[in-house]
Write a protein that holds these residues in place. Sequence first.
Motif, PDB file in Angstrom:
ATOM      1  N   MET A   1       8.177  21.725 -86.145  1.00  9.31           N
ATOM      2  CA  MET A   1       8.715  22.610 -87.175  1.00  9.31           C
ATOM      3  C   MET A   1       8.346  22.084 -88.563  1.00  9.31           C
ATOM      4  SD  MET A   1      12.509  23.670 -85.801  1.00  9.31           S
ATOM      5  CE  MET A   1      13.029  21.965 -85.576  1.00  9.31           C
ATOM      6  N   ARG A   2       8.268  22.992 -89.499  1.00 12.69           N
ATOM      7  CA  ARG A   2       7.994  22.620 -90.882  1.00 12.69           C
ATOM      8  C   ARG A   2       9.296  22.271 -91.586  1.00 12.69           C
ATOM      9  NH1 ARG A   2       3.335  27.132 -92.495  1.00 12.69           N
ATOM     10  NH2 ARG A   2       1.704  26.200 -91.172  1.00 12.69           N
ATOM     11  N   ASP A 105       6.925  16.810 -83.322  1.00 13.65           N
ATOM     12  CA  ASP A 105       5.799  17.594 -83.828  1.00 13.65           C
ATOM     13  C   ASP A 105       6.029  18.100 -85.255  1.00 13.65           C
ATOM     14  OD1 ASP A 105       4.364  17.409 -81.386  1.00 13.65           O
ATOM     15  OD2 ASP A 105       5.640  18.973 -80.543  1.00 13.65           O
ATOM     16  N   ALA A 106       6.967  17.509 -85.966  1.00 12.84           N
ATOM     17  CA  ALA A 106       7.332  18.016 -87.289  1.00 12.84           C
ATOM     18  C   ALA A 106       6.184  17.874 -88.287  1.00 12.84           C
ATOM     19  CB  ALA A 106       8.554  17.267 -87.812  1.00 12.84           C
ATOM     20  N   THR A 107       6.089  18.858 -89.167  1.00  6.99           N
ATOM     21  CA  THR A 107       5.208  18.810 -90.336  1.00  6.99           C
ATOM     22  C   THR A 107       6.092  18.720 -91.570  1.00  6.99           C
ATOM     23  OG1 THR A 107       3.527  20.150 -89.246  1.00  6.99           O
ATOM     24  CG2 THR A 107       3.413  20.006 -91.643  1.00  6.99           C
ATOM     25  N   LEU A 108       5.730  17.838 -92.479  1.00  4.01           N
ATOM     26  CA  LEU A 108       6.564  17.590 -93.655  1.00  4.01           C
ATOM     27  C   LEU A 108       5.915  18.121 -94.921  1.00  4.01           C
ATOM     28  CD1 LEU A 108       7.577  13.850 -93.115  1.00  4.01           C
ATOM     29  CD2 LEU A 108       8.643  15.907 -92.166  1.00  4.01           C
ATOM     30  N   ARG A 201       1.632  15.926 -91.134  1.00  7.51           N
ATOM     31  CA  ARG A 201       2.399  15.766 -89.916  1.00  7.51           C
ATOM     32  C   ARG A 201       3.204  14.480 -90.046  1.00  7.51           C
ATOM     33  NH1 ARG A 201       1.075  18.290 -85.006  1.00  7.51           N
ATOM     34  NH2 ARG A 201       1.859  16.400 -84.018  1.00  7.51           N
ATOM     35  N   ALA A 202       4.449  14.500 -89.612  1.00  8.10           N
ATOM     36  CA  ALA A 202       5.309  13.334 -89.778  1.00  8.10           C
ATOM     37  C   ALA A 202       4.745  12.117 -89.057  1.00  8.10           C
ATOM     38  CB  ALA A 202       6.717  13.643 -89.280  1.00  8.10           C
ATOM     39  N   ASP A 203       4.167  12.319 -87.866  1.00  4.20           N
ATOM     40  CA  ASP A 203       3.598  11.182 -87.141  1.00  4.20           C
ATOM     41  C   ASP A 203       2.368  10.627 -87.855  1.00  4.20           C
ATOM     42  OD1 ASP A 203       1.960  13.359 -86.553  1.00  4.20           O
ATOM     43  OD2 ASP A 203       2.014  13.084 -84.380  1.00  4.20           O
ATOM     44  N   ARG A 204       1.593  11.508 -88.500  1.00  2.77           N
ATOM     45  CA  ARG A 204       0.432  11.066 -89.261  1.00  2.77           C
ATOM     46  C   ARG A 204       0.853  10.248 -90.481  1.00  2.77           C
ATOM     47  NH1 ARG A 204      -3.273   9.131 -91.789  1.00  2.77           N
ATOM     48  NH2 ARG A 204      -5.092  10.221 -92.641  1.00  2.77           N
ATOM     49  N   MET A 205       1.880  10.680 -91.173  1.00  3.19           N
ATOM     50  CA  MET A 205       2.363   9.937 -92.340  1.00  3.19           C
ATOM     51  C   MET A 205       2.896   8.571 -91.917  1.00  3.19           C
ATOM     52  SD  MET A 205       2.798   9.911 -95.653  1.00  3.19           S
ATOM     53  CE  MET A 205       2.860  11.591 -96.293  1.00  3.19           C
ATOM     54  N   LEU A 206       3.674   8.538 -90.833  1.00  2.00           N
ATOM     55  CA  LEU A 206       4.219   7.259 -90.390  1.00  2.00           C
ATOM     56  C   LEU A 206       3.109   6.322 -89.926  1.00  2.00           C
ATOM     57  CD1 LEU A 206       6.951   5.867 -90.154  1.00  2.00           C
ATOM     58  CD2 LEU A 206       7.069   6.635 -87.782  1.00  2.00           C
TER      59      LEU A 206
END
Length: 361
Positions: A1-2, A105-108, A201-206
């Motif tokens: 989710m966004r 799967d969150a997008t920030l 994507r939250a996982d990409r940022m982390l």
Amino acid sequence: MRTAVILAGGSGTRLWPASRRARPKQFLALGDAPGESLIAATARRLRASCEAGGVFVVTAIDQAAQVADALPGLPKDRILAEPLAKNTAAAIGLACIHILARDPDATLGIFPADHHIADESQFSSLVERSMTLCEDSGDIVTLGIVPTRAETGFGYLELAAAEADGSHRVTRFVEKPDAATAATYVAAGNYLWNAGMFFARADRMLAAIERHLPDTFAALAAIRTALAAGHDEIAAETARAYPTLAAISIDHGVMEPVGKAGGLRTLPAEVGWNDVGAWSALAGFRHPDADENIITGDAIAEDARGNIIFAGDGHAVAVIGASDLVVVTAGGATLVVPKNRAQQVKRAVDLLAARGLTHYL
């Protein structure tokens, strides 16, 4: 989710005396909408773009109650309180681990709490484009503001040539330049103002934090482990971890190396953006009277032109025969400064602190 992440930990010293340590500028109603604080306006703008994932706010622990008051519809568990101010890399990392625990799967979309946007429709369209671009490409995306002047108070993004989708790779972050350098940037046409709005994507940022700030990631990972154990453990682990974190911005700690590796894009934005960084900024978006005065509260101006007058806390202010001043009264303190020196208000804060008058800050 966004999901929208609002960063609401700033102090806003250049808007003293209305902005105080206990009530910084994001909680002030400085726009044209009566009674709407800057943080409330920010949340309202983002609800349509992030309807499914909603809004999270990262703030200082002593400001959490004010966030709840300013955003009465926001669930309390979406207010993430930092025990210490450690700049934006820590704040964004904290948001990532909390949001990923709910939605892998969150997008920030990450936004400062205290900016003004005049063209909200165009802004919403760019937020949508930025979300889609980071989801499709796996890159981190930022909104860069098309410069309207040779501003020395902002950082700049240096851009590569435009790609087919209208985005640009960011090749370099540039610190606040001197006037001559800023003029060359604006003339060159391949520089944008850095507004501190990021999409990923939250996982990409982390993962980017883990790669470029491994010590910060290690502390955040300990907090993430505590998420499974319950509220008391989360609060305790957050309090233990935060003193060990480096105070570093996401720009320097993550975005600069990501950009050098080719993983950062920007979309140019012309949305009437204003960072409300000083009292003089109000002239950029508030509607003046016939004499170009911008007046808030119980104030009068006679034979006066081009002033910014803010009368707070039930005080009345009268300005007669004066022009191009900032006059502010709030919380038992009064500020009078030429409008062209409004960026120097922080000096007043420093001088009061040096004299031990911290109760006015």
